[in-house]
Enzyme design. Sequence first.
Site, short mmCIF file in Angstrom:
data_model
loop_
_atom_site.label_atom_id
_atom_site.label_comp_id
_atom_site.label_asym_id
_atom_site.label_seq_id
_atom_site.Cartn_x
_atom_site.Cartn_y
_atom_site.Cartn_z
N HIS A 117 -5.77 -5.59 7.97
CA HIS A 117 -4.34 -5.60 7.67
C HIS A 117 -3.60 -6.24 8.83
O HIS A 117 -3.86 -5.93 9.99
CB HIS A 117 -3.83 -4.18 7.47
CG HIS A 117 -2.37 -4.15 7.13
ND1 HIS A 117 -1.90 -4.28 5.84
CD2 HIS A 117 -1.28 -4.05 7.92
CE1 HIS A 117 -0.59 -4.26 5.86
NE2 HIS A 117 -0.18 -4.11 7.10
N ASP B 47 4.16 5.58 -1.84
CA ASP B 47 4.61 4.53 -0.93
C ASP B 47 5.58 3.58 -1.63
O ASP B 47 6.57 3.14 -1.05
CB ASP B 47 3.43 3.75 -0.35
CG ASP B 47 3.91 2.64 0.58
OD1 ASP B 47 4.57 2.99 1.58
OD2 ASP B 47 3.70 1.46 0.29
N ARG C 247 13.43 3.44 1.62
CA ARG C 247 13.61 3.08 3.04
C ARG C 247 14.35 1.76 3.17
O ARG C 247 15.19 1.58 4.06
CB ARG C 247 12.24 2.98 3.72
CG ARG C 247 11.60 4.33 3.98
CD ARG C 247 10.15 4.17 4.36
NE ARG C 247 9.96 3.41 5.56
CZ ARG C 247 8.88 2.66 5.84
NH1 ARG C 247 7.87 2.61 4.98
NH2 ARG C 247 8.79 2.00 6.95
N SER D 95 2.87 4.27 5.68
CA SER D 95 2.97 3.34 4.56
C SER D 95 1.74 2.42 4.54
O SER D 95 1.06 2.26 3.51
CB SER D 95 4.26 2.53 4.72
OG SER D 95 4.28 1.42 3.87
N LYS E 145 -2.11 2.95 2.04
CA LYS E 145 -2.63 1.91 1.14
C LYS E 145 -4.06 1.52 1.53
O LYS E 145 -4.92 1.31 0.68
CB LYS E 145 -1.71 0.67 1.19
CG LYS E 145 -0.37 0.93 0.50
CD LYS E 145 0.54 -0.27 0.52
CE LYS E 145 1.18 -0.49 1.84
NZ LYS E 145 2.60 -0.75 1.89
N1 URA Z 1 4.40 -2.99 5.75
C1 URA Z 1 4.19 -1.92 4.95
O1 URA Z 1 3.35 -1.93 4.06
N2 URA Z 1 4.94 -0.82 5.16
C2 URA Z 1 5.87 -0.73 6.14
O2 URA Z 1 6.50 0.30 6.27
C3 URA Z 1 6.09 -1.86 6.95
C4 URA Z 1 5.32 -3.00 6.75
#
Ligand code: URA
Length: 433
Positions: A82, A161, A168, A183, A187
């Site tokens: 990621h 999320d 958010r 977050s 995932k």
């Molecule tokens: N990317 C994400 O998936 N979540 C966040 O909160 C910030 C960047």
Amino acid sequence: MQTYELIQKTRRLEPLCEEEIRFLVEGFTKGEIPDYMMSAWLMAVCCQGLTSEETVSLTLAMRDSGECLDLSPIGAVTADKHSTGGIGDKTTLLIAPIAAACGGYVPKMSGRGLGFTGGTIDKLESIPGFRTNLELDEFLEATRKTGCCIITQSGNLTPADKKLYALRNLTATVDSIPLICSSIMSKKLALGADCILLDVKYGSGAFMKTPEDAEILARLMVEVGKAAGKKCRAVITDMNAPLGAAVGNALEVAEVIRMLRGEVRNSLTDLATSLSAQMLVMSGKGDIVECRKMAEQAISSGAALEKLRIMIGMQGGERRVCDDPSLLPQAACQMTVKSESRGFVTAIQSEEIGLACLGLGAGRTAGRSAIDFGAGVEFARTVGDFVGQGDPLFTVYGANADLCADAAARIRRAITIKEAPAVQRPMIHKIIE
Ligand code: URA
């Protein structure tokens, strides 16, 4: 349990237990806790933070809010990667085929562009015919056969999320290290890979502006990953200048292909090789020296390009782009800007480049959802390079001359040229294991 009391506890810096955090996440996901109460809790988190134990509980509750994938049909150690997002960041498009060419397995779910940063899925969709919405069994089978497959987030993964992120975005609570960590990590954990490599970026083109903040986020994400039983590593990398020479969807795919064909070598090649090597070490393929050598050979032998070609074909895309990148979408108009002075490029403000590319249509803005895949910029000189007066500095690609002229002026202002070269910062600031 009362949501009101939990908001008050977080506001007063009294840690919540796992059960209390699950109550909040489950209640909000089911629609039993209203947006205004969850917004108040998110704002309390933003202002007061969470302990690492609370962040672990929040991440696991978010992971468990939906489906978790079972990657066992792939039948091998799987690795995910990621990036926290950046300008010209096409490392996934390099790392997945490089790792696959070295015997790794990379089942990857990626995102679309967010704000001024680009997204891997948009880049892949610029390849004619490429499908990013494979069914789960196709995704697993393609990864098992090829070693890599990249699709868009699908299914009912982490619905908490999705709802929390939307809230958010509207309540100025994106900018919180425990919320960003939970977050991203929820995932990654729901996808279920055995190893998670995190590329945490800092600088003008990243969400984290300083290496110190990036390190706090990286350490927290590694701690959460390990608490969830995963092999997890973070690499903190510089995003003060765009990565590589191209920014824009099809332009970035073309740069990846040229790099895998050995026609281009720049700081992006080094970063992609280092990240691939880290991923291979985590997957048990050898030590860092051996894995780096394997990654370099995968590029020089053409094996990584072959993996990319196979992956594109398996996902319905036009695989001939690997032989002829001009088959990718082309912009209607292009404009080359030449340097008015001679000297060294000492800085390129990457956030400005991202915003200029958004203006060209390379990303989504409110009210415009279609992307111009051919739009973007290609730098003839990047940070550290010498440029003579009248030498080409960059070329802008867009739908018409007005769009190109506006972007060219903005990009020119974002480039600093000085008589003496700047001290070069290493691309990798730190590795957190
Ligand atoms: N990317 C994400 O998936 N979540 C966040 O909160 C910030 C960047």
